[in-house]
Design a protein around this motif. Structure first.
Motif, PDB file in Angstrom:
ATOM      1  N   ALA A 249       4.995   7.465 -28.726  1.00 27.02           N
ATOM      2  CA  ALA A 249       5.980   6.834 -29.610  1.00 27.02           C
ATOM      3  C   ALA A 249       5.974   5.318 -29.450  1.00 27.02           C
ATOM      4  CB  ALA A 249       7.368   7.392 -29.313  1.00 27.02           C
ATOM      5  N   GLN A 250       4.770   4.761 -29.321  1.00 24.47           N
ATOM      6  CA  GLN A 250       4.668   3.311 -29.148  1.00 24.47           C
ATOM      7  C   GLN A 250       5.240   2.560 -30.348  1.00 24.47           C
ATOM      8  OE1 GLN A 250       0.917   1.762 -27.531  1.00 24.47           O
ATOM      9  NE2 GLN A 250       0.306   3.870 -27.152  1.00 24.47           N
ATOM     10  N   GLU A 251       4.953   3.055 -31.545  1.00 23.27           N
ATOM     11  CA  GLU A 251       5.440   2.382 -32.744  1.00 23.27           C
ATOM     12  C   GLU A 251       6.965   2.419 -32.807  1.00 23.27           C
ATOM     13  OE1 GLU A 251       3.684   0.656 -34.808  1.00 23.27           O
ATOM     14  OE2 GLU A 251       1.817   1.118 -33.758  1.00 23.27           O
ATOM     15  N   LEU A 252       7.538   3.567 -32.407  1.00 22.09           N
ATOM     16  CA  LEU A 252       8.998   3.674 -32.423  1.00 22.09           C
ATOM     17  C   LEU A 252       9.626   2.711 -31.423  1.00 22.09           C
ATOM     18  CD1 LEU A 252      11.471   5.181 -33.516  1.00 22.09           C
ATOM     19  CD2 LEU A 252      11.168   6.854 -31.677  1.00 22.09           C
ATOM     20  N   VAL A 253       9.055   2.631 -30.226  1.00 22.24           N
ATOM     21  CA  VAL A 253       9.559   1.702 -29.218  1.00 22.24           C
ATOM     22  C   VAL A 253       9.412   0.266 -29.706  1.00 22.24           C
ATOM     23  CG1 VAL A 253       9.225   0.840 -26.873  1.00 22.24           C
ATOM     24  CG2 VAL A 253       9.071   3.290 -27.331  1.00 22.24           C
ATOM     25  N   LYS A 254       8.296  -0.027 -30.344  1.00 26.63           N
ATOM     26  CA  LYS A 254       8.073  -1.364 -30.897  1.00 26.63           C
ATOM     27  C   LYS A 254       9.118  -1.708 -31.944  1.00 26.63           C
ATOM     28  CE  LYS A 254       4.535  -4.066 -33.325  1.00 26.63           C
ATOM     29  NZ  LYS A 254       3.170  -4.014 -33.923  1.00 26.63           N
ATOM     30  N   ASP A 255       9.460  -0.730 -32.797  1.00 26.23           N
ATOM     31  CA  ASP A 255      10.477  -0.955 -33.823  1.00 26.23           C
ATOM     32  C   ASP A 255      11.833  -1.259 -33.189  1.00 26.23           C
ATOM     33  OD1 ASP A 255       8.561  -0.442 -35.737  1.00 26.23           O
ATOM     34  OD2 ASP A 255       9.148   1.655 -36.017  1.00 26.23           O
ATOM     35  N   PHE A 256      12.193  -0.498 -32.145  1.00 22.17           N
ATOM     36  CA  PHE A 256      13.491  -0.697 -31.501  1.00 22.17           C
ATOM     37  C   PHE A 256      13.567  -2.051 -30.802  1.00 22.17           C
ATOM     38  CE2 PHE A 256      14.283   3.734 -32.272  1.00 22.17           C
ATOM     39  CZ  PHE A 256      15.659   3.848 -32.286  1.00 22.17           C
ATOM     40  N   ILE A 257      12.501  -2.434 -30.118  1.00 19.32           N
ATOM     41  CA  ILE A 257      12.504  -3.724 -29.428  1.00 19.32           C
ATOM     42  C   ILE A 257      12.595  -4.861 -30.438  1.00 19.32           C
ATOM     43  CG2 ILE A 257      11.123  -5.277 -27.999  1.00 19.32           C
ATOM     44  CD1 ILE A 257      10.039  -2.834 -26.542  1.00 19.32           C
ATOM     45  N   ALA A 258      11.815  -4.756 -31.519  1.00 16.00           N
ATOM     46  CA  ALA A 258      11.881  -5.783 -32.567  1.00 16.00           C
ATOM     47  C   ALA A 258      13.271  -5.847 -33.188  1.00 16.00           C
ATOM     48  CB  ALA A 258      10.823  -5.500 -33.639  1.00 16.00           C
ATOM     49  N   GLY A 259      13.890  -4.673 -33.397  1.00 13.37           N
ATOM     50  CA  GLY A 259      15.238  -4.650 -33.952  1.00 13.37           C
ATOM     51  C   GLY A 259      16.253  -5.292 -33.027  1.00 13.37           C
ATOM     52  N   MET A 260      16.111  -5.067 -31.707  1.00 14.56           N
ATOM     53  CA  MET A 260      17.021  -5.673 -30.746  1.00 14.56           C
ATOM     54  C   MET A 260      16.941  -7.197 -30.810  1.00 14.56           C
ATOM     55  SD  MET A 260      18.890  -3.617 -28.810  1.00 14.56           S
ATOM     56  CE  MET A 260      19.088  -4.523 -27.281  1.00 14.56           C
ATOM     57  N   PHE A 261      15.717  -7.741 -30.782  1.00 12.47           N
ATOM     58  CA  PHE A 261      15.559  -9.191 -30.817  1.00 12.47           C
ATOM     59  C   PHE A 261      16.015  -9.758 -32.155  1.00 12.47           C
ATOM     60  CE2 PHE A 261      12.717  -8.551 -27.162  1.00 12.47           C
ATOM     61  CZ  PHE A 261      13.132  -9.594 -26.359  1.00 12.47           C
ATOM     62  N   MET A 262      15.775  -9.013 -33.239  1.00 15.27           N
ATOM     63  CA  MET A 262      16.205  -9.476 -34.556  1.00 15.27           C
ATOM     64  C   MET A 262      17.722  -9.632 -34.611  1.00 15.27           C
ATOM     65  SD  MET A 262      17.693  -8.201 -37.513  1.00 15.27           S
ATOM     66  CE  MET A 262      17.361  -6.444 -37.421  1.00 15.27           C
ATOM     67  N   LEU A 263      18.438  -8.662 -34.019  1.00 12.96           N
ATOM     68  CA  LEU A 263      19.890  -8.734 -34.009  1.00 12.96           C
ATOM     69  C   LEU A 263      20.395  -9.837 -33.080  1.00 12.96           C
ATOM     70  CD1 LEU A 263      20.736  -4.926 -33.949  1.00 12.96           C
ATOM     71  CD2 LEU A 263      21.153  -6.503 -35.827  1.00 12.96           C
ATOM     72  N   LEU A 264      19.777  -9.947 -31.914  1.00 10.53           N
ATOM     73  CA  LEU A 264      20.211 -10.966 -30.954  1.00 10.53           C
ATOM     74  C   LEU A 264      19.992 -12.366 -31.506  1.00 10.53           C
ATOM     75  CD1 LEU A 264      18.894  -9.432 -27.599  1.00 10.53           C
ATOM     76  CD2 LEU A 264      21.276  -9.694 -28.294  1.00 10.53           C
ATOM     77  N   GLU A 265      18.896 -12.575 -32.208  1.00  5.99           N
ATOM     78  CA  GLU A 265      18.567 -13.901 -32.735  1.00  5.99           C
ATOM     79  C   GLU A 265      19.174 -14.159 -34.108  1.00  5.99           C
ATOM     80  OE1 GLU A 265      14.339 -13.894 -32.683  1.00  5.99           O
ATOM     81  OE2 GLU A 265      14.201 -13.872 -30.489  1.00  5.99           O
ATOM     82  N   ASP A 266      19.827 -13.158 -34.686  1.00  7.76           N
ATOM     83  CA  ASP A 266      20.466 -13.297 -35.993  1.00  7.76           C
ATOM     84  C   ASP A 266      19.472 -13.829 -37.039  1.00  7.76           C
ATOM     85  OD1 ASP A 266      22.459 -13.154 -37.877  1.00  7.76           O
ATOM     86  OD2 ASP A 266      23.230 -15.164 -37.446  1.00  7.76           O
ATOM     87  N   GLN A 267      18.328 -13.174 -37.138  1.00  9.75           N
ATOM     88  CA  GLN A 267      17.318 -13.619 -38.086  1.00  9.75           C
ATOM     89  C   GLN A 267      17.752 -13.369 -39.522  1.00  9.75           C
ATOM     90  OE1 GLN A 267      13.611 -11.775 -37.001  1.00  9.75           O
ATOM     91  NE2 GLN A 267      13.713 -12.501 -34.884  1.00  9.75           N
ATOM     92  N   TYR A 268      18.436 -12.273 -39.783  1.00 10.59           N
ATOM     93  CA  TYR A 268      18.982 -11.987 -41.106  1.00 10.59           C
ATOM     94  C   TYR A 268      20.058 -10.921 -40.969  1.00 10.59           C
ATOM     95  CZ  TYR A 268      15.498  -8.229 -40.802  1.00 10.59           C
ATOM     96  OH  TYR A 268      14.736  -7.158 -40.385  1.00 10.59           O
TER      97      TYR A 268
END
Length: 295
Positions: free
Chosen positions: A130-149
């Motif tokens: 589930a590498q892709e799923l883990v990658k999606d979750f990590i990217a989502g975490m940083f996206m929320l923390l950085e308030d990208q959109y």
């Protein structure tokens, strides 16, 4: 620590150890749920405080477009805080209840070392699968923390361009101008162009003939800028700063190109640009200055 006193209190009856173990397990589970609920309440309080924190601008500037920006920023902060709070609650539940379950198994004299080893091996196997799923979750975490959109933003996510309708840790849901809904995995987004974060800019290029009076053209455009800035319909709710008139922005084979710009609330630039075009055309016609087509 608990079983011994309970057995003594039950006068060392044959069934006393079993009852003591049951009571001990029940206390462990109750304590685990209590700690979990306390952790959830603490997280909720922190999230509410982070979500309702007002900006200084909203306290001292009222009745202007700045209030609209403050409201949008507050809503974005609230959405981000609530999403992170949901993630923290899930993590807290897994850690606290998982610890309680392991403690219960140890109390039942079930060896937990082989279980932990098996879980570790299973976790590694799932991680590879589930590498892709883990990658999606990590990217989502940083996206929320950085308030990208956030919800309501108009973004260019590479795979699709549209308005954000929902943001989760795994996917971002967009709706494009044709009404088509796109589900974009966060791990596949390598760059994001946010067209509606903070503020936007409307502009209109005005091409006039080479023999036109540059001073007169600039004066007409400045009057238009002052009029739209003085209009309460736009100044109080749409335009953030007074529109600016630049000099000659471009020289083409057939025209001089002036530019007029206005800083607006997010995603309101198209509305302001249409109004600027209408007013500029009317003002130039009244002044007898024709616009020309660019070659």
């Amino acid at each position: 620590m608990i079983c011994g006193p309970l057995v003594d209190w039950l006068n060392n009856a044959s069934w006393a150890p079993l009852l003591a173990s049951v009571i001990t397990i029940a206390l462990i589970l109750v304590f685990g749920f209590i700690v979990r609920n306390v952790a959830h309440r603490v997280i909720t309080k922190v999230v509410n405080r982070a979500a309702t924190g007002g900006s200084l601008a909203s306290r001292f500037r009222r009745g202007t477009a700045t209030d609209g920006i403050d409201a949008l920023l507050h809503e974005r902060r609230k959405q981000r805080a609530e999403t992170m709070g949901s993630v923290l609650k899930h993590v807290a539940s897994i850690v606290i209840l998982g610890t309680a379950v392991l403690t219960v198994l140890d109390r039942l004299t079930i060896p937990i070392a082989p279980l932990l080893t098996s879980v570790g091996i299973l976790g590694v196997a799932i991680g590879f699968g589930a590498q892709e799923l883990v990658k999606d979750f990590i990217a989502g975490m940083f996206m929320l923390l950085e308030d990208q959109y956030g919800v309501g933003d108009v973004i260019d996510a590479g795979a699709a361009v549209g308005t954000v309708e929902a943001v989760t840790l795994r996917v971002t849901r967009l709706r494009d101008a044709d009404g088509r809904v796109w589900y974009v995995r966060n791990g596949t987004i390598t760059r994001v162009g946010n067209e509606s974060q903070g503020w936007s800019r409307a502009y209109f290029d005005v091409p006039v003939a080479y023999d036109a009076d540059i001073t007169a053209v600039r004066a007409v455009l400045e009057i238009v800028a002052e009029e739209i800035w003085a209009d309460p319909e736009y100044r109080e709710s749409v335009i953030v700063e007074q529109p600016q008139v630049y000099g000659v922005e471009q020289l083409s084979d057939s025209a001089l190109v002036f530019r007029i710009t206005a800083k607006t609330l997010p995603s309101r630039q198209a509305e302001v640009a249409r109004e600027i075009r209408l007013r500029v055309k009317s003002a130039l016609d009244a002044a007898g200055i024709p616009m020309v087509a660019l070659a």
